[in-house]
Design a protein around this motif. Structure first.
Motif, mmCIF file in Angstrom:
data_model
loop_
_atom_site.group_PDB
_atom_site.id
_atom_site.type_symbol
_atom_site.label_atom_id
_atom_site.label_comp_id
_atom_site.label_asym_id
_atom_site.label_seq_id
_atom_site.Cartn_x
_atom_site.Cartn_y
_atom_site.Cartn_z
ATOM 1 N N VAL A 32 -6.463 -17.032 -7.193
ATOM 2 C CA VAL A 32 -7.015 -17.816 -6.091
ATOM 3 C C VAL A 32 -6.624 -19.266 -6.318
ATOM 4 O O VAL A 32 -6.814 -19.806 -7.411
ATOM 5 C CB VAL A 32 -8.559 -17.688 -6.015
ATOM 6 N N GLU A 34 -6.351 -23.355 -4.430
ATOM 7 C CA GLU A 34 -7.120 -24.210 -3.539
ATOM 8 C C GLU A 34 -6.166 -25.028 -2.685
ATOM 9 O O GLU A 34 -5.240 -25.648 -3.184
ATOM 10 C CB GLU A 34 -8.014 -25.150 -4.366
ATOM 11 N N PRO A 40 -10.011 -21.782 -0.045
ATOM 12 C CA PRO A 40 -9.250 -20.914 -0.949
ATOM 13 C C PRO A 40 -7.988 -20.355 -0.294
ATOM 14 O O PRO A 40 -7.893 -20.218 0.922
ATOM 15 C CB PRO A 40 -10.237 -19.801 -1.276
ATOM 16 N N THR A 42 -5.020 -17.190 -1.351
ATOM 17 C CA THR A 42 -4.644 -16.138 -2.301
ATOM 18 C C THR A 42 -3.215 -15.693 -2.032
ATOM 19 O O THR A 42 -2.637 -16.010 -0.987
ATOM 20 C CB THR A 42 -5.559 -14.902 -2.185
ATOM 21 N N LYS A 93 -12.555 -16.112 1.935
ATOM 22 C CA LYS A 93 -13.715 -16.083 1.027
ATOM 23 C C LYS A 93 -14.297 -14.675 0.936
ATOM 24 O O LYS A 93 -14.717 -14.228 -0.134
ATOM 25 C CB LYS A 93 -14.780 -17.070 1.488
ATOM 26 N N ILE A 96 -12.005 -12.575 -1.218
ATOM 27 C CA ILE A 96 -12.234 -12.861 -2.640
ATOM 28 C C ILE A 96 -13.497 -12.151 -3.131
ATOM 29 O O ILE A 96 -13.525 -11.616 -4.244
ATOM 30 C CB ILE A 96 -12.314 -14.387 -2.868
#
Length: 175
Positions: A32, A34, A40, A42, A93, A96
């Motif tokens: 992950v 930023e 976030p 990925t 999110k 994740i």
């Protein structure tokens, strides 16, 4: 039953292929990162983005505006009459958290309004397709079912769909 538009069928195929890429990454450990806005990112976001952009470029000459390529200057974008608007992994999110609540979104924008859209939930293997002037459908297990909004009946409880991870103070107050 088939979609009444061959382009919509192609966009559905692209969304599902992006969903397959996402799910392959979902099943394993992933990194992950930023973004500049601290949201976030990925490898699934990037894999889906690359696939969708390549597939759209293969079937269309229209520009593509994706969340992962949003650095295209406004001076260039403001002249676009038609373009593809893409969020390759909406709900990063949730991805994740591995709760299955994320989608692949692809829309065709014409003169500032959506005229075709596909929202595909790969964890549910369910797609929602809308075509201006032609209708909307849900596709699950290769079965296509027409869908539509229903009228609200007085006294009936409202149903609201929103993100678990992006509850603004305004939405919370409204609810």
């Amino acid at each position: 039953m088939a979609l009444p538009d061959p382009l919509a069928q192609q966009i559905l195929r692209i969304a599902k292929a992006a969903g397959d890429k996402i799910m392959a990454i979902y099943e394993k450990d992933f990194s992950v990162y930023e973004k500049q806005d601290e949201s976030p990112l990925t490898e699934a976001d990037l894999a889906a983005h690359k696939l969708i952009v390549a597939e759209l470029e293969a079937i269309s000459e229209l520009p593509v505006l994706s969340e992962e390529s949003a650095d295209i200057p406004w001076e260039e974008r403001q002249s676009w009459n038609q373009y593809w608007l893409v969020d390759p992994l909406d709900g990063t999110k949730e991805f994740i958290k591995k709760n299955g609540e994320f989608t692949v979104n692809i829309a065709l924008i014409d003169s500032g309004k959506p005229v075709m859209g596909v929202v595909y939930a790969p964890a549910l293997e369910t797609a929602y397709i809308g075509l201006e002037g032609k209708g909307a459908w849900m596709e699950k297990n290769t079965s296509l079912t027409p869908i539509s909004a229903r009228q609200h009946t007085a006294g009936e409880t409202w149903k609201v769909v929103g993100s678990r991870s992006h509850q603004s103070p305004e939405i919370k107050q409204l609810l």
